[in-house]
Design an enzyme around this catalytic site. Structure first.
Site, PDB file in Angstrom:
ATOM      1  N   LYS A  44       0.821  -1.212   0.000  1.00 22.73           N
ATOM      2  CA  LYS A  44       0.000   0.000   0.000  1.00 22.73           C
ATOM      3  C   LYS A  44       0.855   1.262   0.000  1.00 22.73           C
ATOM      4  O   LYS A  44       0.585   2.210  -0.733  1.00 22.73           O
ATOM      5  CB  LYS A  44      -0.956   0.005   1.199  1.00 22.73           C
ATOM      6  CG  LYS A  44      -1.958   1.148   1.142  1.00 22.73           C
ATOM      7  CD  LYS A  44      -3.137   0.967   2.064  1.00 22.73           C
ATOM      8  CE  LYS A  44      -2.789   1.167   3.509  1.00 22.73           C
ATOM      9  NZ  LYS A  44      -3.958   1.578   4.310  1.00 22.73           N
ATOM     10  N   ARG A  68       2.673   6.055  -3.218  1.00 27.24           N
ATOM     11  CA  ARG A  68       3.777   6.899  -3.658  1.00 27.24           C
ATOM     12  C   ARG A  68       4.027   6.772  -5.156  1.00 27.24           C
ATOM     13  O   ARG A  68       4.442   7.742  -5.805  1.00 27.24           O
ATOM     14  CB  ARG A  68       5.036   6.569  -2.842  1.00 27.24           C
ATOM     15  CG  ARG A  68       4.931   7.042  -1.393  1.00 27.24           C
ATOM     16  CD  ARG A  68       5.915   6.304  -0.471  1.00 27.24           C
ATOM     17  NE  ARG A  68       5.903   6.809   0.902  1.00 27.24           N
ATOM     18  CZ  ARG A  68       5.002   6.516   1.820  1.00 27.24           C
ATOM     19  NH1 ARG A  68       3.998   5.694   1.519  1.00 27.24           N
ATOM     20  NH2 ARG A  68       5.092   7.014   3.038  1.00 27.24           N
ATOM     21  N   ARG A  79      -9.373  11.760  13.002  1.00 25.29           N
ATOM     22  CA  ARG A  79      -7.928  11.608  13.188  1.00 25.29           C
ATOM     23  C   ARG A  79      -7.238  12.975  13.152  1.00 25.29           C
ATOM     24  O   ARG A  79      -7.529  13.812  12.303  1.00 25.29           O
ATOM     25  CB  ARG A  79      -7.341  10.685  12.122  1.00 25.29           C
ATOM     26  CG  ARG A  79      -7.897   9.277  12.194  1.00 25.29           C
ATOM     27  CD  ARG A  79      -7.354   8.379  11.110  1.00 25.29           C
ATOM     28  NE  ARG A  79      -5.934   8.122  11.271  1.00 25.29           N
ATOM     29  CZ  ARG A  79      -5.220   7.356  10.450  1.00 25.29           C
ATOM     30  NH1 ARG A  79      -5.809   6.787   9.411  1.00 25.29           N
ATOM     31  NH2 ARG A  79      -3.938   7.161  10.654  1.00 25.29           N
ATOM     32  N   SER A  81       7.395   9.347  12.547  1.00 23.29           N
ATOM     33  CA  SER A  81       6.204   9.167  11.710  1.00 23.29           C
ATOM     34  C   SER A  81       6.608   9.239  10.249  1.00 23.29           C
ATOM     35  O   SER A  81       7.056  10.278   9.771  1.00 23.29           O
ATOM     36  CB  SER A  81       5.160  10.249  12.002  1.00 23.29           C
ATOM     37  OG  SER A  81       4.132  10.221  11.025  1.00 23.29           O
ATOM     38  N   ASP A 140       1.930  -1.086  11.948  1.00 18.80           N
ATOM     39  CA  ASP A 140       0.611  -1.522  11.491  1.00 18.80           C
ATOM     40  C   ASP A 140       0.334  -2.992  11.804  1.00 18.80           C
ATOM     41  O   ASP A 140      -0.798  -3.453  11.642  1.00 18.80           O
ATOM     42  CB  ASP A 140       0.466  -1.293   9.988  1.00 18.80           C
ATOM     43  CG  ASP A 140       0.284   0.179   9.648  1.00 18.80           C
ATOM     44  OD1 ASP A 140      -0.275   0.916  10.495  1.00 18.80           O
ATOM     45  OD2 ASP A 140       0.705   0.600   8.563  1.00 18.80           O
ATOM     46  N   LYS A 176      -4.311   5.984  15.233  1.00 17.23           N
ATOM     47  CA  LYS A 176      -4.486   5.357  13.927  1.00 17.23           C
ATOM     48  C   LYS A 176      -5.965   5.447  13.531  1.00 17.23           C
ATOM     49  O   LYS A 176      -6.702   6.289  14.031  1.00 17.23           O
ATOM     50  CB  LYS A 176      -4.002   3.897  13.986  1.00 17.23           C
ATOM     51  CG  LYS A 176      -2.479   3.773  14.030  1.00 17.23           C
ATOM     52  CD  LYS A 176      -1.879   4.128  12.682  1.00 17.23           C
ATOM     53  CE  LYS A 176      -0.414   3.807  12.579  1.00 17.23           C
ATOM     54  NZ  LYS A 176       0.127   4.105  11.229  1.00 17.23           N
TER      55      LYS A 176
END
Length: 444
Positions: free
Chosen positions: A26, A31, A127, A172, A328, A355
């Site tokens: 993903k 990207r 979020r 991050s 994740d 998340k």
């Protein structure tokens, strides 16, 4: 994503056997579309993940001027507009459930002279976006978010933007990537300093598309740190990209094969970028039999086939330094820990609270509901496993529109006595549309 909940019960299965492939990575898929749209020429992408999150990125880049098409053979082509060539979108950019699309595209827009409105579903709209808004504001972008720094959000890019040096307070990959993408169209050198290495797909792919980017390991006041510098006014060159299998998607089948007796499963073409492969190291430390076959490199990314066999796992204390390389995958690791022997201790997982859901709280509640022994701490979970005995099962567990919670609890159902009911499997389509079909095929 469908507004109608799709509940389902997942029950104990036979051994997982045979050979399979998971969908494309993903992170690399997102990207590929963004950088292809910012390049000059035609980029081709093979193996793109066609989940709702990635399709939201494709739609947004189309709305800003790129031509993006899918061929009948599944190959995608992107005709880019060049760095600085994005057009004003005529309508709000609907991000669905995709935090990656939102944060990275905010970086893309930040150094273009356009205004864009970002919207999303209920989960995404809860979020926080402040960690991205702050550095991009320093570069000159202007934001009008909803109260609490959330979506819906309007932003105005700045042309020319101002290069900054940003020391990330929390590791991050999304924030880092947003700043680097903004730096593409910013005169001078934009610098990001991260306290620990996060997934580095942005750095690898930016270099692959021709951006001038340097990475330096240095000793900071608080220990080692990683310094990334990108030179602005970049010219990106179209590429042919082969997307490896997503290790975050493979994780569910890896854990399933480890905890279902008699399993012997081969998962082909899995991306093993060292900034993403922490779960395999942790599961091996817990006693998991995971063999790497035919290791190779595809498009600058390490790839291998995995052979995974049922194993009696034992609890460990997970090194918090590994968290960024498997952030994740913790929900499904918690499932594995629930049927291991002894206690598994995790810490340093503050990121999981912001998340798609508060994954620490949600997983603790879900696992307790099906018979697991879980202690929730501020920055992690402590799980005492059953020693290999199946979990009782039950439910329905509440997934809070979080695809990884839904898939993790589906895997828990395979190692339960009475099955596990999941309140809504619809969110799974955001990242792994074929998950339920593949699970049925392997665990029949």
């Amino acid at each position: 994503m469908s507004e109608t909940p799709t509940p389902r019960r997942f029950t104990a299965s036979g051994p997982l056997r045979g050979t399979m492939r998971v969908p494309g990575d993903k992170s690399i898929s997102h990207r590929s579309l963004m950088l292809g749209a910012l390049a000059i020429g035609k980029t081709t992408i093979t193996g793109l993940l066609e989940g709702e999150d990635v399709l939201a990125t494709a739609a947004a880049m189309r709305a800003m001027g790129a031509t993006i098409e899918r061929g009948d053979d599944g190959t995608w082509t992107v005709h880019g507009v060049g760095v600085g060539g994005l057009l004003q979108p005529a309508q709000a950019l609907d991000m669905g459930n995709s935090g990656t699309s939102t944060r990275l595209l905010m970086g893309v827009v930040a150094s273009h002279g356009i205004t864009a409105s970002f919207t999303g579903d209920a989960s995404l709209s809860a979020r926080p976006m402040g960690r991205v808004i702050e550095p991009l504001s320093q570069m000159g972008a202007q934001f009008t978010p909803s109260p609490g720094g959330t979506l819906p959000l309007m932003m105005r890019g700045c042309l020319p933007a101002v290069p900054i040096t940003c020391r990330l307070p929390v590791a991050s990959a999304q924030v880092k990537s947003a700043i680097l993408l903004a730096g593409l169209n910013t005169p001078g050198i934009t610098t990001v300093i991260e306290p620990v290495a996060t997934r580095d797909h942005s750095e690898r792919m930016l270099k692959g598309f021709g951006a001038r980017l340097e990475v330096e390991e240095a000793e900071g006041a608080d220990g080692p740190e990683r310094i990334i510098r990108i030179h602005g006014d970049a010219d990106l060159v179209a590429q042919d990209i082969v997307v490896p299998g997503d290790p975050s998607s493979a994780a569910f089948f890896i854990v399933a094969a480890l905890i279902v007796p008699g399993s012997d499963l081969r998962i082909e073409n899995v991306g093993l970028n060292p900034t993403r492969a922490g779960l395999i190291d942790v599961l091996r430390e817990m006693g998991g039999q995971i063999d790497l076959l035919n290791p190779r490199e595809v498009g600058g990314e390490p790839v291998a086939d995995l052979r995974v066999r049922h194993s009696q796992l034992h609890g460990i204390t997970v090194d918090p330094a590994l968290a960024p390389s498997m952030i994740d995958e913790f929900p499904v690791l918690f499932v594995a820990a629930s049927v291991a022997t002894g206690q598994t201790v995790t810490s340093g997982l503050d990121e999981l609270r912001v998340k798609e859901s508060d994954r620490l709280s949600v997983m603790a509640t879900a696992l307790r509901a099906i018979g697991a022994s879980v202690e929730e701490r501020e920055d992690g979970l402590v799980i005492t496993g059953t020693g290999g005995t199946p979990l009782a099962g039950g439910g329905p567990v509440t997934t809070h529109l979080d695809h990884r919670i839904a898939m993790s609890m589906a895997i828990a159902g395979l190692a339960s006595t009475n099955g596990v009911s999941v309140d809504d499997t619809a969110p799974i389509a955001t990242s792994f549309p074929t998950f339920e079909k593949m699970l049925l095929e392997r665990a029949s």
